[in-house]
Design a protein around this motif. Structure first.
Motif, PDB file in Angstrom:
ATOM      1  N   SER A  61     -31.249 -44.785 -47.997  1.00  0.00           N
ATOM      2  CA  SER A  61     -30.051 -44.023 -47.607  1.00  0.00           C
ATOM      3  C   SER A  61     -28.803 -44.850 -47.835  1.00  0.00           C
ATOM      4  N   ARG A  62     -27.725 -44.188 -48.224  1.00  0.00           N
ATOM      5  CA  ARG A  62     -26.457 -44.892 -48.366  1.00  0.00           C
ATOM      6  C   ARG A  62     -25.847 -45.175 -46.996  1.00  0.00           C
ATOM      7  N   ILE A  63     -25.134 -46.277 -46.892  1.00  0.00           N
ATOM      8  CA  ILE A  63     -24.549 -46.687 -45.622  1.00  0.00           C
ATOM      9  C   ILE A  63     -23.664 -45.590 -45.049  1.00  0.00           C
ATOM     10  N   MET A  64     -22.924 -44.902 -45.894  1.00  0.00           N
ATOM     11  CA  MET A  64     -21.984 -43.893 -45.431  1.00  0.00           C
ATOM     12  C   MET A  64     -22.655 -42.715 -44.732  1.00  0.00           C
ATOM     13  N   THR A  65     -23.952 -42.529 -44.939  1.00  0.00           N
ATOM     14  CA  THR A  65     -24.659 -41.395 -44.336  1.00  0.00           C
ATOM     15  C   THR A  65     -25.271 -41.740 -42.983  1.00  0.00           C
ATOM     16  N   LEU A  66     -25.184 -42.994 -42.578  1.00  0.00           N
ATOM     17  CA  LEU A  66     -25.855 -43.421 -41.350  1.00  0.00           C
ATOM     18  C   LEU A  66     -25.003 -43.170 -40.119  1.00  0.00           C
ATOM     19  N   SER A  67     -25.672 -43.034 -38.981  1.00  0.00           N
ATOM     20  CA  SER A  67     -24.981 -42.924 -37.702  1.00  0.00           C
ATOM     21  C   SER A  67     -24.423 -44.292 -37.307  1.00  0.00           C
ATOM     22  N   GLY A  68     -23.555 -44.303 -36.301  1.00  0.00           N
ATOM     23  CA  GLY A  68     -22.988 -45.569 -35.842  1.00  0.00           C
ATOM     24  C   GLY A  68     -24.043 -46.545 -35.380  1.00  0.00           C
ATOM     25  N   GLY A  69     -25.060 -46.034 -34.671  1.00  0.00           N
ATOM     26  CA  GLY A  69     -26.132 -46.905 -34.210  1.00  0.00           C
ATOM     27  C   GLY A  69     -26.933 -47.496 -35.347  1.00  0.00           C
ATOM     28  N   MET A  70     -27.203 -46.697 -36.374  1.00  0.00           N
ATOM     29  CA  MET A  70     -27.945 -47.188 -37.532  1.00  0.00           C
ATOM     30  C   MET A  70     -27.134 -48.226 -38.306  1.00  0.00           C
ATOM     31  N   LYS A  71     -25.836 -47.998 -38.414  1.00  0.00           N
ATOM     32  CA  LYS A  71     -24.988 -48.987 -39.079  1.00  0.00           C
ATOM     33  C   LYS A  71     -25.021 -50.321 -38.339  1.00  0.00           C
ATOM     34  N   ARG A  72     -25.061 -50.261 -37.011  1.00  0.00           N
ATOM     35  CA  ARG A  72     -25.148 -51.486 -36.217  1.00  0.00           C
ATOM     36  C   ARG A  72     -26.450 -52.218 -36.518  1.00  0.00           C
ATOM     37  N   ARG A  73     -27.527 -51.463 -36.696  1.00  0.00           N
ATOM     38  CA  ARG A  73     -28.812 -52.073 -37.038  1.00  0.00           C
ATOM     39  C   ARG A  73     -28.742 -52.727 -38.421  1.00  0.00           C
ATOM     40  N   VAL A  74     -28.013 -52.101 -39.346  1.00  0.00           N
ATOM     41  CA  VAL A  74     -27.871 -52.678 -40.686  1.00  0.00           C
ATOM     42  C   VAL A  74     -27.169 -54.035 -40.603  1.00  0.00           C
ATOM     43  N   LEU A  75     -26.167 -54.138 -39.736  1.00  0.00           N
ATOM     44  CA  LEU A  75     -25.479 -55.423 -39.557  1.00  0.00           C
ATOM     45  C   LEU A  75     -26.462 -56.507 -39.141  1.00  0.00           C
ATOM     46  N   ILE A  76     -27.345 -56.181 -38.214  1.00  0.00           N
ATOM     47  CA  ILE A  76     -28.321 -57.162 -37.752  1.00  0.00           C
ATOM     48  C   ILE A  76     -29.302 -57.498 -38.873  1.00  0.00           C
ATOM     49  N   ALA A  77     -29.727 -56.482 -39.626  1.00  0.00           N
ATOM     50  CA  ALA A  77     -30.645 -56.720 -40.746  1.00  0.00           C
ATOM     51  C   ALA A  77     -30.021 -57.660 -41.772  1.00  0.00           C
ATOM     52  N   LYS A  78     -28.737 -57.449 -42.084  1.00  0.00           N
ATOM     53  CA  LYS A  78     -28.046 -58.332 -43.031  1.00  0.00           C
ATOM     54  C   LYS A  78     -28.024 -59.771 -42.512  1.00  0.00           C
ATOM     55  N   ALA A  79     -27.790 -59.926 -41.210  1.00  0.00           N
ATOM     56  CA  ALA A  79     -27.723 -61.269 -40.632  1.00  0.00           C
ATOM     57  C   ALA A  79     -29.080 -61.960 -40.619  1.00  0.00           C
ATOM     58  N   LEU A  80     -30.151 -61.166 -40.574  1.00  0.00           N
ATOM     59  CA  LEU A  80     -31.502 -61.733 -40.536  1.00  0.00           C
ATOM     60  C   LEU A  80     -32.128 -61.863 -41.922  1.00  0.00           C
ATOM     61  N   SER A  81     -31.436 -61.403 -42.949  1.00  0.00           N
ATOM     62  CA  SER A  81     -32.027 -61.350 -44.286  1.00  0.00           C
ATOM     63  C   SER A  81     -32.398 -62.726 -44.828  1.00  0.00           C
ATOM     64  N   HIS A  82     -31.659 -63.767 -44.445  1.00  0.00           N
ATOM     65  CA  HIS A  82     -31.929 -65.109 -44.975  1.00  0.00           C
ATOM     66  C   HIS A  82     -32.681 -65.993 -43.984  1.00  0.00           C
ATOM     67  N   GLU A  83     -33.299 -65.367 -42.965  1.00  0.00           N
ATOM     68  CA  GLU A  83     -34.173 -66.061 -42.001  1.00  0.00           C
ATOM     69  C   GLU A  83     -33.447 -67.203 -41.285  1.00  0.00           C
ATOM     70  N   PRO A  84     -32.355 -66.903 -40.599  1.00  0.00           N
ATOM     71  CA  PRO A  84     -31.589 -67.955 -39.928  1.00  0.00           C
ATOM     72  C   PRO A  84     -32.298 -68.490 -38.690  1.00  0.00           C
ATOM     73  N   GLN A  85     -31.941 -69.703 -38.295  1.00  0.00           N
ATOM     74  CA  GLN A  85     -32.448 -70.279 -37.051  1.00  0.00           C
ATOM     75  C   GLN A  85     -31.546 -69.946 -35.873  1.00  0.00           C
ATOM     76  N   VAL A  86     -30.295 -69.587 -36.182  1.00  0.00           N
ATOM     77  CA  VAL A  86     -29.310 -69.254 -35.147  1.00  0.00           C
ATOM     78  C   VAL A  86     -28.723 -67.891 -35.469  1.00  0.00           C
ATOM     79  N   LEU A  87     -28.650 -67.017 -34.471  1.00  0.00           N
ATOM     80  CA  LEU A  87     -28.094 -65.684 -34.676  1.00  0.00           C
ATOM     81  C   LEU A  87     -26.952 -65.457 -33.689  1.00  0.00           C
ATOM     82  N   PHE A  88     -25.757 -65.170 -34.222  1.00  0.00           N
ATOM     83  CA  PHE A  88     -24.600 -64.820 -33.399  1.00  0.00           C
ATOM     84  C   PHE A  88     -24.477 -63.305 -33.352  1.00  0.00           C
ATOM     85  N   LEU A  89     -24.407 -62.778 -32.152  1.00  0.00           N
ATOM     86  CA  LEU A  89     -24.225 -61.339 -31.953  1.00  0.00           C
ATOM     87  C   LEU A  89     -22.897 -61.130 -31.239  1.00  0.00           C
TER      88      LEU A  89
END
Length: 308
Positions: A130-158
């Motif tokens: 799905s394109r980002i523009m079609t997602l709900s606000g909650g789903m977009k928030r999940r995408v932000l977290i997915a992007k932050a976890l994509s490179h397997e970080p040891q530290v996560l800032f929320l």
């Protein structure tokens, strides 16, 4: 065990002359959930920006797993995932493409299996095309977290991860954060929802006017700074609290039917015993009672409010 993040004597003065941080020193433990709390303008965003290498400090030093954030920027930044408040990505991109692209920004080889795990953990797998523009606000928030976890970080800032999302999604994110902590990821959370910090955090730091004024284990903080109240529903109305009870911190309700006793945890046992003894001696009887303990929000408000 050495801290995953070490901040030493960090200061930041902007070109306007405003001093956002004043000699901040802070250590974040490996594998903990750390809640950074403070009112608007306290310096939370500046502090996070410096640790993540987005903002340059005026003075001081920051290391991430021993790597200096300025001298070894790439090594330090590789260890960090940042979830900002706002979505900043191409609205026409698909979920899969934008998350995969974020991994590539860190020079990592494609890993479809890892991206799949992240999307499934965040209930985004069915939305991967799905394109980002079609997602709900909650789903977009999940995408932000997915992007932050994509490179397997040891530290996560929320940074305000559940602002504007519904209760169900907030609880889903709480479960995800706990799971990440259990996997060894260190999570630093800023939030205006104090109950979120109370629910999730292992330790709490409070920043006010650019200075760290408190860092404490959450349970110990609530034990030391929290107060409790015992409310007694009286059998007979009182006009006033008798002088024989003046040694106790008692408040009488306007209608005279309730007495409220305020105490701290350390004096709990002896204080209540003495109160009940004195009530009996004064001939005051009660038909019911209940207790209330101050929340982390009560403590936070007391810490950051300006003195009169």
């Amino acid at each position: 065990m050495s801290p995953i993040i070490a901040v030493a004597n960090l200061s930041k003065v902007y070109a306007s002359g405003f001093q956002a941080l004043k000699s901040v020193s802070l250590e974040i433990r490996r594998g903990e959930i750390f809640a950074l709390l403070g009112p608007n303008g306290a310096g939370k965003t500046t502090l996070i920006g410096i640790i993540c290498g987005i903002v340059s400090p005026t003075e001081g030093r920051v290391t991430v797993d021993g790597h200096d954030i300025r001298a070894e920027y790439r090594k330090a930044r590789r260890l960090i995932g940042l979830v900002p408040q706002e979505l900043t990505t191409d609205a026409f991109e698909t979920v899969w493409a934008t998350v995969s692209f974020s991994r590539g920004l860190f020079g990592l080889r494609p890993d479809p299996a890892h991206i799949e795990r992240v999307l499934k953990d965040l209930s985004l797998w069915e939305k991967r095309d799905s394109r980002i523009m079609t997602l709900s606000g909650g789903m977009k928030r999940r995408v932000l977290i997915a992007k932050a976890l994509s490179h397997e970080p040891q530290v996560l800032f929320l940074d305000e991860p559940t602002a504007g999302v519904d209760v169900a999604l907030r609880q889903d994110m709480w479960r995800l954060v706990r799971r990440l902590r259990d996997q060894g990821v260190t999570v630093i959370l800023t939030t205006h929802y104090i109950e979120e910090a109370e629910e999730m955090a292992d330790r709490v730091g409070v920043i006010r006017r650019g200075e760290i004024i408190l860092v404490e284990d959450k349970t110990e903080l609530m034990r030391k700074l929290g107060t409790k109240q015992l409310t007694l529903q009286l059998q007979t109305r009182l006009v006033a609290v008798p002088d024989t009870l003046s040694a106790h911190r008692l408040d009488l309700s306007e209608d005279g039917t309730e007495l409220t006793y305020t105490y701290d945890s350390q004096g709990e046992r002896t204080g209540i015993t003495a109160l009940l003894t004195d009530l009996r001696a004064a001939g005051i009887r009660f038909r019911d009672l209940h207790t209330r303990q101050s929340s982390l929000e009560d403590i936070f408000v007391g810490l950051v409010k300006d003195p009169a």
